[in-house]
Design an enzyme around this catalytic site. Structure first.
Site, PDB file in Angstrom:
ATOM      1  CB  SER A 118     -39.881  68.352 -50.286  1.00 27.21           C
ATOM      2  OG  SER A 118     -38.938  68.191 -49.253  1.00 27.21           O
ATOM      3  CG  ASP A 217     -34.066  62.970 -51.788  1.00 30.39           C
ATOM      4  OD1 ASP A 217     -33.351  63.760 -51.160  1.00 30.39           O
ATOM      5  OD2 ASP A 217     -35.300  63.110 -51.915  1.00 30.39           O
ATOM      6  CG  HIS A 247     -34.949  66.659 -52.047  1.00 30.72           C
ATOM      7  ND1 HIS A 247     -35.826  65.767 -51.466  1.00 30.72           N
ATOM      8  CD2 HIS A 247     -35.388  67.902 -51.681  1.00 30.72           C
ATOM      9  CE1 HIS A 247     -36.741  66.428 -50.764  1.00 30.72           C
ATOM     10  NE2 HIS A 247     -36.495  67.720 -50.886  1.00 30.72           N
TER      11      HIS A 247
END
Length: 266
Positions: A118, A217, A247
């Site tokens: 991320s 996601d 995610h």
């Protein structure tokens, strides 16, 4: 991005070591799985996500893999995260990228594969850029998991309502309700993020890149990751889209994919 500072300053009872980064100093917690870090068997540096810490499922799985393979795995918490000192509200992309470079310089040895999740994907790219700028050849590859480069602008600022933007501009902070609770988003974070944007123009990191992205996601849309692919035109890039992946990408089958990507690069 990193100041000249001492090496590891102490080891805590929890098993974490601590280094001091920047001026004024930020106390950064680091955990190391001892092992090889050499040509043909690079070490691993974990860069976690926004509001996450180094004790998460993916980071722990990498550490366990390091023990089994006899490979060095280094993970850390950004300032204001996890076991590191500081207040989250004071954090910026500049600070967190500086933390990552300091850990790379002072806590790793030999060639390294950087695994970024991320926001850690953005930090990994900034780290790669900093290493390239100084001619450092230790970067052996990047594994980016649901990478979120430029998220402060593309996924925060642009998604805010006019009312939220007005509050942020007036007060310097806006508090967002999320799964992590009530977390601050500061104007300082948004403005600093604009100094570090990487999307929009082609650039090279000089190593192989593997990207894993869930189509399901709801935090970092898969199309955002594809923008990154188009920017890395000069590098060996393979993007894997996981149809039912969210995610986190922390299911056993997701962990297996991450480890396979690491093993493919070294």
């Amino acid at each position: 991005m990193a100041e000249d500072t001492p090496d590891v300053i102490e080891t805590g009872f929890s098993g974490a070591s601590f280094i001091e980064v920047g001026l004024p100093a930020r106390r950064i917690a680091v955990r190391t799985t001892p092992g090889r870090s050499e040509q043909g068997a690079p070490g691993i540096l974990w860069c976690g996500g926004y509001l996450s810490d180094m004790r998460g499922t993916k980071a722990e799985a990498l550490a366990e893999w390091g023990i089994a393979q006899g490979r060095q795995v280094v993970r850390f918490d950004y300032s204001g995260h996890g076991e590191s000192a500081g207040a989250f509200i004071d954090g910026t992309i500049s600070h967190w990228a500086e933390d990552a470079l300091a850990v790379f310089d002072r806590c790793t040895s030999g060639p390294q594969i950087i695994v970024g999740s991320s926001m850690g994907g953005w930090i990994s790219l900034l780290l790669a850029r900093a290493l390239a700028a100084r001619g450092d050849k230790r970067l052996a590859g990047l594994v980016l998991i649901a990478p979120a480069p430029d998220f402060t602008e593309e996924l925060m600022w642009k998604a805010m309502t006019p009312q939220v933007r007005a509050e942020l501009l007036a007060n310097g902070v806006w508090y967002r309700e999320s799964e992590h609770g009530r977390s601050p988003i500061t104007l300082k974070l948004i403005e600093d993020g604009r100094r570090h944007q990487v999307l929009g123009e082609p650039f090279a990191v000089g190593c192989a890149v593997r990207i894993l992205q869930g189509i399901a996601d709801d935090v970092v849309p898969w199309r955002h990751a594809m923008k990154l692919v188009t920017c890395l035109a000069e590098d060996d890039v393979v993007a894997t889209l996981i149809k039912d992946g969210d995610h986190r990408l922390s299911r056993p089958e997701d962990i297996a994919r991450i480890l396979a990507a690491v093993e493919q690069l070294g």
